[in-house]
Design a protein around this motif. Sequence first.
Motif, PDB file in Angstrom:
ATOM      1  N   GLU A 228       1.101  -1.179  -0.011  1.00  0.00           N
ATOM      2  CA  GLU A 228      -0.054   0.173  -0.030  1.00  0.00           C
ATOM      3  C   GLU A 228       0.828   1.298   0.019  1.00  0.00           C
ATOM      4  O   GLU A 228       0.468   2.410  -0.486  1.00  0.00           O
ATOM      5  CB  GLU A 228      -0.905  -0.129   1.226  1.00  0.00           C
ATOM      6  N   ALA A 229       1.914   1.130   0.794  1.00  0.00           N
ATOM      7  CA  ALA A 229       2.872   2.359   0.874  1.00  0.00           C
ATOM      8  C   ALA A 229       3.453   2.780  -0.593  1.00  0.00           C
ATOM      9  O   ALA A 229       3.561   3.880  -0.923  1.00  0.00           O
ATOM     10  CB  ALA A 229       3.903   1.989   1.894  1.00  0.00           C
ATOM     11  N   VAL A 230       4.225   1.589  -1.314  1.00  0.00           N
ATOM     12  CA  VAL A 230       4.261   1.702  -2.502  1.00  0.00           C
ATOM     13  C   VAL A 230       3.273   2.398  -3.518  1.00  0.00           C
ATOM     14  O   VAL A 230       3.361   3.270  -4.376  1.00  0.00           O
ATOM     15  CB  VAL A 230       4.849   0.237  -3.203  1.00  0.00           C
ATOM     16  N   ALA A 231       1.956   1.692  -3.404  1.00  0.00           N
ATOM     17  CA  ALA A 231       1.051   2.498  -4.392  1.00  0.00           C
ATOM     18  C   ALA A 231       0.644   3.815  -3.989  1.00  0.00           C
ATOM     19  O   ALA A 231       0.437   4.613  -4.763  1.00  0.00           O
ATOM     20  CB  ALA A 231      -0.288   1.563  -4.031  1.00  0.00           C
ATOM     21  N   PHE A 232       0.892   4.307  -2.834  1.00  0.00           N
ATOM     22  CA  PHE A 232       0.693   5.521  -2.372  1.00  0.00           C
ATOM     23  C   PHE A 232       1.712   6.492  -2.802  1.00  0.00           C
ATOM     24  O   PHE A 232       1.189   7.680  -3.523  1.00  0.00           O
ATOM     25  CB  PHE A 232       0.485   5.685  -0.778  1.00  0.00           C
ATOM     26  N   CYS A 233       2.961   6.167  -2.728  1.00  0.00           N
ATOM     27  CA  CYS A 233       4.060   7.062  -3.361  1.00  0.00           C
ATOM     28  C   CYS A 233       3.872   6.956  -4.876  1.00  0.00           C
ATOM     29  O   CYS A 233       4.081   8.085  -5.228  1.00  0.00           O
ATOM     30  CB  CYS A 233       5.214   5.979  -3.031  1.00  0.00           C
ATOM     31  N   ARG A 234       3.269   6.084  -5.413  1.00  0.00           N
ATOM     32  CA  ARG A 234       2.998   6.133  -6.755  1.00  0.00           C
ATOM     33  C   ARG A 234       2.013   7.405  -7.150  1.00  0.00           C
ATOM     34  O   ARG A 234       2.179   8.106  -8.355  1.00  0.00           O
ATOM     35  CB  ARG A 234       2.609   4.856  -7.559  1.00  0.00           C
ATOM     36  N   THR A 235       1.150   7.246  -6.326  1.00  0.00           N
ATOM     37  CA  THR A 235       0.134   8.465  -6.464  1.00  0.00           C
ATOM     38  C   THR A 235       0.485   9.656  -6.484  1.00  0.00           C
ATOM     39  O   THR A 235       0.028  10.712  -6.785  1.00  0.00           O
ATOM     40  CB  THR A 235      -0.958   8.352  -5.648  1.00  0.00           C
ATOM     41  N   LEU A 236       1.893   9.913  -5.775  1.00  0.00           N
ATOM     42  CA  LEU A 236       2.457  11.269  -5.392  1.00  0.00           C
ATOM     43  C   LEU A 236       3.594  11.406  -6.666  1.00  0.00           C
ATOM     44  O   LEU A 236       4.070  12.338  -6.513  1.00  0.00           O
ATOM     45  CB  LEU A 236       3.231  11.148  -4.135  1.00  0.00           C
ATOM     46  N   GLY A 237       3.598  10.582  -7.538  1.00  0.00           N
ATOM     47  CA  GLY A 237       4.495  10.901  -8.734  1.00  0.00           C
ATOM     48  C   GLY A 237       5.978  10.366  -8.614  1.00  0.00           C
ATOM     49  O   GLY A 237       6.791  10.736  -9.638  1.00  0.00           O
ATOM     50  N   TYR A 238       6.139   9.650  -7.540  1.00  0.00           N
ATOM     51  CA  TYR A 238       7.612   9.216  -7.353  1.00  0.00           C
ATOM     52  C   TYR A 238       8.025   8.074  -8.341  1.00  0.00           C
ATOM     53  O   TYR A 238       7.252   7.244  -8.785  1.00  0.00           O
ATOM     54  CB  TYR A 238       8.064   8.455  -6.049  1.00  0.00           C
ATOM     55  N   PRO A 239       9.088   8.220  -9.105  1.00  0.00           N
ATOM     56  CA  PRO A 239       9.597   7.019  -9.805  1.00  0.00           C
ATOM     57  C   PRO A 239       9.650   5.621  -9.250  1.00  0.00           C
ATOM     58  O   PRO A 239      10.051   5.763  -7.957  1.00  0.00           O
ATOM     59  CB  PRO A 239      11.055   7.504 -10.657  1.00  0.00           C
ATOM     60  N   ASP A 240       9.466   4.666  -9.709  1.00  0.00           N
ATOM     61  CA  ASP A 240       9.861   3.399  -9.169  1.00  0.00           C
ATOM     62  C   ASP A 240      10.984   3.395  -8.660  1.00  0.00           C
ATOM     63  O   ASP A 240      11.368   2.539  -7.449  1.00  0.00           O
ATOM     64  CB  ASP A 240       9.310   2.402 -10.191  1.00  0.00           C
ATOM     65  N   ASP A 241      12.342   3.652  -9.154  1.00  0.00           N
ATOM     66  CA  ASP A 241      13.551   3.621  -8.640  1.00  0.00           C
ATOM     67  C   ASP A 241      13.320   4.311  -7.256  1.00  0.00           C
ATOM     68  O   ASP A 241      14.165   3.800  -6.023  1.00  0.00           O
ATOM     69  CB  ASP A 241      14.698   3.877  -9.433  1.00  0.00           C
ATOM     70  N   VAL A 242      12.976   5.641  -7.246  1.00  0.00           N
ATOM     71  CA  VAL A 242      12.965   6.551  -6.002  1.00  0.00           C
ATOM     72  C   VAL A 242      12.274   5.390  -4.785  1.00  0.00           C
ATOM     73  O   VAL A 242      12.665   5.498  -3.766  1.00  0.00           O
ATOM     74  CB  VAL A 242      12.634   7.731  -6.227  1.00  0.00           C
TER      75      VAL A 242
END
Length: 279
Positions: free
Chosen positions: A220-234
């Motif tokens: 869930e945390a990974v999915a949340f970070c994606r909603t913020l526009g963070y690249p996957d490597d970050v």
Amino acid sequence: MTILVTGATGSVGRHVVDGLLARGEQVRATTRDPGQANLPGAADVRQADINDPDTFLPALEGVAKLYLFPHFARLEYFLGKVKEAGVRRIVTLSSSSTVQRLRTNKEAGDEHLRVEQAVEDTGLEWTHLRPGMFAGNTAEWAESIKLEGLAYGAYPQAAMAPIHERDIAEVGIAALLEDGHVYARYSLTGPETHTRVELVRIIGEVLGRELKFREQTPAEAVAFCRTLGYPDDVITMIEGYRAEASRRPDEVTDTVERVLGRPALSYRQWVQDHADWFQ
């Protein structure tokens, strides 16, 4: 003497520009969009794109020292042009992943080590800045705190020592202007560790609001970070770091105090400086 600041609109680069100008230095700052950069008028702002190192060639003219944002395409080619231009000193923004890569994120650590090695291979004077968690990473909670009074994330007990970006910049400025920091690799942290729950509590105390941390699963945390526009490597780097910090707290370093002659700025100070982001 002109000092070139690459990544000048970044969270550290802006402080580097401001700090150098405050000391009366001649600052040239590069950004992809000078019209939107909102940099001080005293800076010589030039258009350049890290994805196209040739766009930096005009900006290198007359430069003696360089603050290097590390994410350059064709880095070795760019550094060759830096040397040809007569630059004699480079201060590199690296990261603590260089020394923690086997415990947190090997890919990020290897990449930052590659950047450091490329800088060293130029034969120029160098200093590497190796900060851990940026205090500004907690800005990911800004919207949910404003709207819900909640901060979301995994690893609530991850104990980290967030560093104020201004301190990273001030150490970098010292390395640019003073001779006593050449060939140093500086591990940089804030003055104390806090769990993620404690960080939320500090934000609430500064704002005068009762805030809560709502735990997520790692997925869930990974999915949340994606909603913020963070690249996957970050995301991989950040979440790996948090997972490790839940098992092994950050070790606080005294580097900021040793270099600057004052204590490192606290996380509370960072929140006070950016309270408007959360309210």
